[in-house]
Design a protein around this motif. Structure first.
Motif, PDB file in Angstrom:
ATOM      1  N   UNK A 123       0.950  -0.881   0.560  1.00 59.50           N
ATOM      2  CA  UNK A 123       0.716   0.054   0.217  1.00 59.50           C
ATOM      3  C   UNK A 123       1.316   1.150   0.014  1.00 59.50           C
ATOM      4  N   UNK A 124       2.219   1.518   1.491  1.00 61.06           N
ATOM      5  CA  UNK A 124       3.071   2.384   0.720  1.00 61.06           C
ATOM      6  C   UNK A 124       3.849   2.439  -0.451  1.00 61.06           C
ATOM      7  N   UNK A 125       4.196   1.054  -1.112  1.00 59.70           N
ATOM      8  CA  UNK A 125       4.675   1.583  -2.520  1.00 59.70           C
ATOM      9  C   UNK A 125       3.530   2.507  -3.438  1.00 59.70           C
ATOM     10  N   UNK A 126       2.449   2.103  -3.553  1.00 53.85           N
ATOM     11  CA  UNK A 126       1.189   2.625  -4.585  1.00 53.85           C
ATOM     12  C   UNK A 126       1.174   4.411  -3.848  1.00 53.85           C
ATOM     13  N   UNK A 127       0.967   4.345  -2.561  1.00 55.45           N
ATOM     14  CA  UNK A 127       0.737   5.884  -2.456  1.00 55.45           C
ATOM     15  C   UNK A 127       2.534   6.858  -3.113  1.00 55.45           C
ATOM     16  N   UNK A 128       3.528   5.986  -2.942  1.00 43.55           N
ATOM     17  CA  UNK A 128       4.719   6.534  -3.601  1.00 43.55           C
ATOM     18  C   UNK A 128       4.253   6.731  -5.183  1.00 43.55           C
ATOM     19  N   UNK A 129       3.969   5.470  -5.299  1.00 44.85           N
ATOM     20  CA  UNK A 129       4.445   5.277  -7.122  1.00 44.85           C
ATOM     21  C   UNK A 129       2.850   6.501  -6.884  1.00 44.85           C
ATOM     22  N   UNK A 130       1.666   6.483  -6.743  1.00 44.63           N
ATOM     23  CA  UNK A 130       0.763   7.551  -7.446  1.00 44.63           C
ATOM     24  C   UNK A 130       0.936   9.211  -6.486  1.00 44.63           C
ATOM     25  N   UNK A 131       1.852   9.185  -5.842  1.00 44.39           N
ATOM     26  CA  UNK A 131       2.788  10.752  -5.803  1.00 44.39           C
ATOM     27  C   UNK A 131       3.500  11.246  -6.924  1.00 44.39           C
ATOM     28  N   UNK A 132       4.140  10.630  -6.827  1.00 46.57           N
ATOM     29  CA  UNK A 132       5.840  10.710  -8.286  1.00 46.57           C
ATOM     30  C   UNK A 132       5.124  10.671  -9.490  1.00 46.57           C
ATOM     31  N   UNK A 133       4.205  10.082 -10.279  1.00 49.99           N
ATOM     32  CA  UNK A 133       3.289  10.170 -10.833  1.00 49.99           C
ATOM     33  C   UNK A 133       2.845  11.162 -11.099  1.00 49.99           C
ATOM     34  N   UNK A 134       1.151  11.682  -9.750  1.00 51.36           N
ATOM     35  CA  UNK A 134       1.417  13.083  -9.938  1.00 51.36           C
ATOM     36  C   UNK A 134       2.486  14.110 -10.027  1.00 51.36           C
ATOM     37  N   UNK A 135       3.469  14.138  -9.857  1.00 55.88           N
ATOM     38  CA  UNK A 135       4.723  15.119  -9.938  1.00 55.88           C
ATOM     39  C   UNK A 135       4.662  15.538 -11.312  1.00 55.88           C
ATOM     40  N   UNK A 136       5.324  13.568 -11.706  1.00 53.24           N
ATOM     41  CA  UNK A 136       5.149  13.746 -13.303  1.00 53.24           C
ATOM     42  C   UNK A 136       4.597  15.356 -13.581  1.00 53.24           C
ATOM     43  N   UNK A 137       2.877  14.619 -13.626  1.00 49.98           N
ATOM     44  CA  UNK A 137       1.566  15.096 -14.514  1.00 49.98           C
ATOM     45  C   UNK A 137       2.206  16.866 -13.800  1.00 49.98           C
ATOM     46  N   UNK A 138       2.486  17.352 -12.810  1.00 44.88           N
ATOM     47  CA  UNK A 138       2.610  18.473 -12.448  1.00 44.88           C
ATOM     48  C   UNK A 138       3.312  19.553 -13.346  1.00 44.88           C
ATOM     49  N   UNK A 139       4.102  18.603 -13.526  1.00 43.83           N
ATOM     50  CA  UNK A 139       5.441  18.965 -14.113  1.00 43.83           C
ATOM     51  C   UNK A 139       5.844  19.431 -15.462  1.00 43.83           C
ATOM     52  N   UNK A 140       4.524  18.309 -16.588  1.00 49.63           N
ATOM     53  CA  UNK A 140       4.770  18.127 -18.027  1.00 49.63           C
ATOM     54  C   UNK A 140       3.295  19.067 -18.066  1.00 49.63           C
ATOM     55  N   UNK A 141       2.342  19.470 -16.993  1.00 51.24           N
ATOM     56  CA  UNK A 141       1.071  19.850 -17.412  1.00 51.24           C
ATOM     57  C   UNK A 141       1.789  22.066 -17.310  1.00 51.24           C
ATOM     58  N   UNK A 142       3.099  22.080 -16.049  1.00 48.70           N
ATOM     59  CA  UNK A 142       3.649  23.482 -16.179  1.00 48.70           C
ATOM     60  C   UNK A 142       4.459  24.024 -17.414  1.00 48.70           C
ATOM     61  N   UNK A 143       5.182  22.862 -18.084  1.00 53.58           N
ATOM     62  CA  UNK A 143       6.494  23.328 -18.867  1.00 53.58           C
ATOM     63  C   UNK A 143       5.924  22.702 -19.484  1.00 53.58           C
ATOM     64  N   UNK A 144       4.898  22.616 -20.558  1.00 49.68           N
ATOM     65  CA  UNK A 144       4.381  22.156 -21.340  1.00 49.68           C
ATOM     66  C   UNK A 144       3.540  23.623 -21.608  1.00 49.68           C
ATOM     67  N   UNK A 145       2.791  24.082 -20.568  1.00 52.94           N
ATOM     68  CA  UNK A 145       1.796  25.131 -21.072  1.00 52.94           C
ATOM     69  C   UNK A 145       2.615  26.239 -20.554  1.00 52.94           C
ATOM     70  N   UNK A 146       3.910  25.757 -19.887  1.00 55.38           N
ATOM     71  CA  UNK A 146       4.745  27.593 -19.827  1.00 55.38           C
ATOM     72  C   UNK A 146       5.034  27.966 -21.193  1.00 55.38           C
ATOM     73  N   UNK A 147       5.928  26.589 -22.072  1.00 54.35           N
ATOM     74  CA  UNK A 147       5.972  27.062 -23.823  1.00 54.35           C
ATOM     75  C   UNK A 147       5.454  27.608 -24.496  1.00 54.35           C
ATOM     76  N   UNK A 148       3.970  26.870 -24.516  1.00 54.40           N
ATOM     77  CA  UNK A 148       2.829  27.416 -25.070  1.00 54.40           C
ATOM     78  C   UNK A 148       2.276  28.622 -25.107  1.00 54.40           C
ATOM     79  N   UNK A 149       2.155  28.951 -23.564  1.00 51.86           N
ATOM     80  CA  UNK A 149       1.897  30.485 -23.313  1.00 51.86           C
ATOM     81  C   UNK A 149       2.889  31.768 -23.558  1.00 51.86           C
ATOM     82  N   UNK A 150       4.650  31.440 -23.947  1.00 53.77           N
ATOM     83  CA  UNK A 150       5.412  32.346 -24.544  1.00 53.77           C
ATOM     84  C   UNK A 150       5.634  32.402 -25.602  1.00 53.77           C
ATOM     85  N   UNK A 151       4.895  31.233 -26.332  1.00 54.92           N
ATOM     86  CA  UNK A 151       4.639  31.475 -28.046  1.00 54.92           C
ATOM     87  C   UNK A 151       3.951  32.449 -27.871  1.00 54.92           C
TER      88      UNK A 151
END
Length: 460
Positions: A1-29
């Motif tokens: 269960x702990x491993x699943x939680x850590x995996x979920x949090x890691x994935x959420x951090x990747x998603x946050x980074x991906x949406x933040x970086x991608x939209x920053x590039x788009x809106x910079x343009x």
């Protein structure tokens, strides 16, 4: 269960980074274009029209792209609800970055004649199509991956890409005008560098976005084969009133945002009447973007505690009270007052932008969610910010006073405040395809059926 939680949090951090970086590039343009439109495009591409008309045409070219946002939203919504969120995010990123890079390589009117502004407008149209498809995918990836109690915070990540893109765009432009290519050098070649630099940002955004898993809601839809065959038809047949209200919720923020942080304020503040320096104003805009960023993040977090609707209402009341002082402060010709006015107004734009991804995602049922959020956002952008700089310039030319501009923006905020008051706050509702029946009930005050299970803030 702990491993699943850590995996979920890691994935959420990747998603946050991906949406933040991608939209920053788009809106910079996107913001690089708006900034240059206010500073140099009237001279480089519309010079034969004269100074005043050339500036109006330059601002009109900013607005034209908004007319094509619905096309991008329709295409992205249709294929995003059928093929997935991630693939659309990659396509829109490449399209936006490619168009921006090519703008930096365009000939000017002086060297190519009328073909120069035509090519400029065509590339701006491509930017509009891309922007129309980008936001919905980023918003859904962020919100659908997030736990119910943190959707406001998670949804603020793609929202942060907008002020970050503005901060990056104005910062780079200020560097060019003040250090690397001051004076005539900026007009001759310096303006091109921020556009051409976009090619590097595309690569960064691409690799970050490809590292993210597809949205769990779309995975469920694909496994159950419950994708709607023509989601846009169902959206307008059953939820047209919701699209209308969601669009109107955005008009106040978008009109004020494009006025206070887009091309008009740099042009107005550096005009002969106000007399501020180009680089000083661009640095002030960078400060404004930083305030907008912090208030957007704060608003996303706040909406997880008091709800999306209340956060929006607070923000629109703030904007209604601060629009008039913004122009009074700018009209003094004081750089310090410009900072003060922009700082105050950007708190309001953050409060009415941070909760948007979560609010929109919770309004629409899963099977047509991408179409719903994308098209509502695109229509709201047309009604709000598309021609706001051009309208403001026309009002200024007609009246000779910034007061008319303030009245126009206050009116847009009042409309948006009424619209957000007419929707239900559905914070915490289950967004999965399994809960489609509940998602279809009680979408707005026009639907008098009760919202089941009082989910609105019970999970907080």
């Amino acid at each position: 269960m702990t491993e699943t939680r850590h995996s979920d949090r890691a994935n959420q951090r990747r998603v946050a980074a991906a949406t933040l970086v991608g939209t920053t590039v788009e809106w910079y343009d996107f913001f690089i274009y708006a900034t240059m439109a206010g500073l140099v495009f009237s001279q480089l591409f519309f010079e034969p029209a004269g100074e005043s008309i050339g500036l109006l045409l330059s601002f009109a070219s900013v607005g034209i792209s908004f007319l094509f946002r619905p096309l991008g939203a329709f295409l992205a919504g249709h294929y995003g609800d059928k093929l997935g969120r991630r693939v659309i995010l990659v396509v829109t990123l490449i399209m936006m970055g490619g168009a921006t890079t090519l703008i930096g390589l365009l000939p000017t009117y002086e060297s190519a004649g009328v073909i120069a502004p035509i090519l400029l407008i065509l590339l701006r149209v491509l930017q509009g199509v891309s922007a129309g498809g980008e936001w919905g995918g980023a918003a859904l990836m962020a919100v659908e991956h997030a736990p119910a109690k943190r959707r406001g915070l998670a949804g603020s990540m793609p929202q942060l890409g907008v002020p970050l893109g503005l901060l990056l765009a104005t910062g780079v432009t200020a560097l060019m005008t003040g250090v690397i290519s001051p004076g005539e050098q900026f007009l001759e070649w310096g303006w091109r560098i921020p556009f051409i630099a976009s090619v590097v940002l595309i690569g960064v955004g691409y690799f970050v976005r490809m590292a993210v898993d597809e949205s769990p809601v779309f995975k469920e839809m694909a496994e159950k084969k419950e994708q709607t065959s023509v989601p846009i038809v169902e959206l307008f047949r059953k939820y047209w009133h919701l699209v209308l209200l969601a669009s109107l919720i955005f008009v106040g923020n978008n009109s004020v945002g494009y006025m206070s942080t887009g091309g008009f304020i740099p042009s107005y503040a550096t005009s002969d009447d106000i007399g501020l320096d180009n680089t000083d104003v661009l640095i002030a805009m960078t400060f404004a973007a930083a305030v907008w960023l912090l208030s957007t993040l704060g608003a996303g977090i706040l909406s997880d505690y008091i709800g999306r609707k209340r956060t929006y209402q607070l923000g629109y009341v703030w904007l209604i009270l601060s629009v008039w002082p913004l122009f009074l402060l700018i009209d003094t010709g004081s750089l310090a007052n410009l900072y003060l006015g922009l700082g105050i107004i950007c708190i309001g734009t953050g409060l009415t932008y941070g909760p948007q991804a979560a609010l929109y995602s919770e309004l629409f049922p899963a099977s047509i969610r991408f179409s719903g959020v994308s098209i509502s956002y695109a229509i709201g952008a047309i009604l709000g910010g598309a021609f706001a700089p051009m309208i403001a310039q026309a009002l200024l030319d007609a009246t000779g006073s910034s007061g008319a501009i303030a009245v126009y923006l206050i009116g847009m905020c009042v409309v948006a405040l009424i619209a957000v008051t007419l929707v239900r706050d559905r914070s915490g509702i289950d967004l999965s395809i399994h809960n489609q029946a509940e998602q279809e009930v009680g979408c707005t005050v026009f639907d008098q059926r009760p919202v089941p299970a009082a989910r609105e803030m019970s999970s907080h």
